[in-house]
Design a protein around this motif. Sequence first.
Motif, PDB file in Angstrom:
ATOM      1  N   ARG A   2      80.490   0.050  -8.330  1.00  0.00           N
ATOM      2  CA  ARG A   2      81.855  -0.211  -8.799  1.00  0.00           C
ATOM      3  C   ARG A   2      82.301   0.890  -9.739  1.00  0.00           C
ATOM      4  O   ARG A   2      81.493   1.447 -10.491  1.00  0.00           O
ATOM      5  N   LEU A  62      86.624 -12.344 -13.927  1.00  0.00           N
ATOM      6  CA  LEU A  62      86.423 -12.107 -12.497  1.00  0.00           C
ATOM      7  C   LEU A  62      85.350 -13.044 -11.950  1.00  0.00           C
ATOM      8  O   LEU A  62      85.458 -13.543 -10.830  1.00  0.00           O
ATOM      9  N   ASP A 108      98.249 -11.260  -3.269  1.00  0.00           N
ATOM     10  CA  ASP A 108      97.894  -9.860  -3.060  1.00  0.00           C
ATOM     11  C   ASP A 108      99.081  -9.022  -2.606  1.00  0.00           C
ATOM     12  O   ASP A 108      99.272  -7.890  -3.063  1.00  0.00           O
ATOM     13  N   ASP A 164      88.603  -2.232  -7.864  1.00  0.00           N
ATOM     14  CA  ASP A 164      87.818  -3.109  -6.996  1.00  0.00           C
ATOM     15  C   ASP A 164      88.449  -4.493  -6.855  1.00  0.00           C
ATOM     16  O   ASP A 164      88.042  -5.274  -6.013  1.00  0.00           O
ATOM     17  N   PHE A 165      89.396  -4.812  -7.718  1.00  0.00           N
ATOM     18  CA  PHE A 165      90.053  -6.118  -7.729  1.00  0.00           C
ATOM     19  C   PHE A 165      91.423  -5.917  -8.366  1.00  0.00           C
ATOM     20  O   PHE A 165      91.763  -4.794  -8.771  1.00  0.00           O
ATOM     21  N   SER A 166      92.228  -6.971  -8.440  1.00  0.00           N
ATOM     22  CA  SER A 166      93.540  -6.864  -9.070  1.00  0.00           C
ATOM     23  C   SER A 166      93.437  -7.204 -10.554  1.00  0.00           C
ATOM     24  O   SER A 166      93.353  -8.385 -10.917  1.00  0.00           O
ATOM     25  N   TYR A 181      95.833  -0.379  -5.504  1.00  0.00           N
ATOM     26  CA  TYR A 181      95.317  -0.623  -4.156  1.00  0.00           C
ATOM     27  C   TYR A 181      95.236   0.650  -3.320  1.00  0.00           C
ATOM     28  O   TYR A 181      94.261   0.869  -2.606  1.00  0.00           O
ATOM     29  N   ARG A 215      87.052 -16.397 -11.583  1.00  0.00           N
ATOM     30  CA  ARG A 215      88.445 -16.372 -11.099  1.00  0.00           C
ATOM     31  C   ARG A 215      88.739 -17.474 -10.084  1.00  0.00           C
ATOM     32  O   ARG A 215      89.693 -18.241 -10.243  1.00  0.00           O
TER      33      ARG A 215
END
Length: 398
Positions: free
Chosen positions: A237, A245, A22, A42-44, A33, A248
């Motif tokens: 979201r 995802l 991260d 919401d995620f990478s 971010y 993951r």
Amino acid sequence: GMNDSDDPTVELPFSKQMGNSDAKYKAEFPWLYEPNKGVRWDFSPVSLRNISQTNTWVGMLVQSITKEVAQTPFTITRAENEQETAKRLSTHPEDRTPVEKALPDATAESIYELLQDPNPDDNWQDMVEMWLGDLLEVGSLATVKAYPSSAYDGEELTADPATTQPLALQASAPEVWTKDYHDKTGILEGYWQFDRRTSPGSGATDGRQAGALGVQDPTFFDTAEMLWDDMTPRSNRRYGIPPTLIVRDFLESIDLAINQEQQYLSRGSIPSGAWVFENWDREQLKERKAVMQENVKGKPHKSLMFAGEGGDVRFEPMSMNFSELEFTERMKWYARVVASAFQVPTAVVGIEPEQINYNTFQGERENFESNTLGPYLQKLERVINQDLIRPHWGADYR
């Protein structure tokens, strides 16, 4: 007891722990971010892209879906009624008739030509593969509409999209974009593009890239300038949820476990057997072990020694192969879990071919077309109809 110096797996390259990336991604892709424009992801998506494109099974599954959809014939028709064409295929592949390619008029021809050759670098099949690949890997697709130069005042679109047709379409990596929403109503107002010069996930194998990091001032695009769609949308979201995802954590942990196991076994860490010296005491055994470690080439830890009182010297084989360790079975289980997340029958990608005959394969194939390819075809058709054809050519075509 055994200490670390006695354990051959300590400090070996494959004994590293999974690290948290991260911090690295936050430094290289700050808009994901803490964006200064639009809402954060919401995620990478960059880490997901990296997992997707380096994992063998995920790559096979994504390719199986994208190639099938991209090679499906298409045409432009007049919308005689409001009902959509069914995409849950009800006929056997061998019983189907070819798609009618005759276009009804000049307007349909212009729409068809744009989709067939959306830009100088890509054709229809390329675009479909990119659209669907992005949806499966990062959960969203993004495509810019390019209008005639007269439609812009500088970089701002000033022409009425209802009376102006785009000249080209250019797919873009969704991870270089953020969405912008109205503060009070939460209605989508447009998109911010943060990086036009690099492609996240296409540089180093861990997802890093060389060159600009996308920290320059972002460019705003109106909703009329974009095709955008999300996979599995949710009210809580702002971006899509790809199958990568969902699996993951599983992918990361199982990849590390398999890699460690393969390297552990390849180094001969499982002893091939044991030398049993029944007439030696422990002191004699230690002396013999010291002589072997100093004079015998190779890796003495591949073989164990046991000493006892009386008897002879003998070798007790105790090797185990991959089959006995059920390594292959674990790989098949791993593949089945990943395939289920993508809704791809294992028969379609050739897993466990010994259990497949003609009838079961045809059944799996029909299931794949109806429950996997059909919904994806319908999703892409809706994006094209609602965000491209209807705004610029009206509701009479699809």
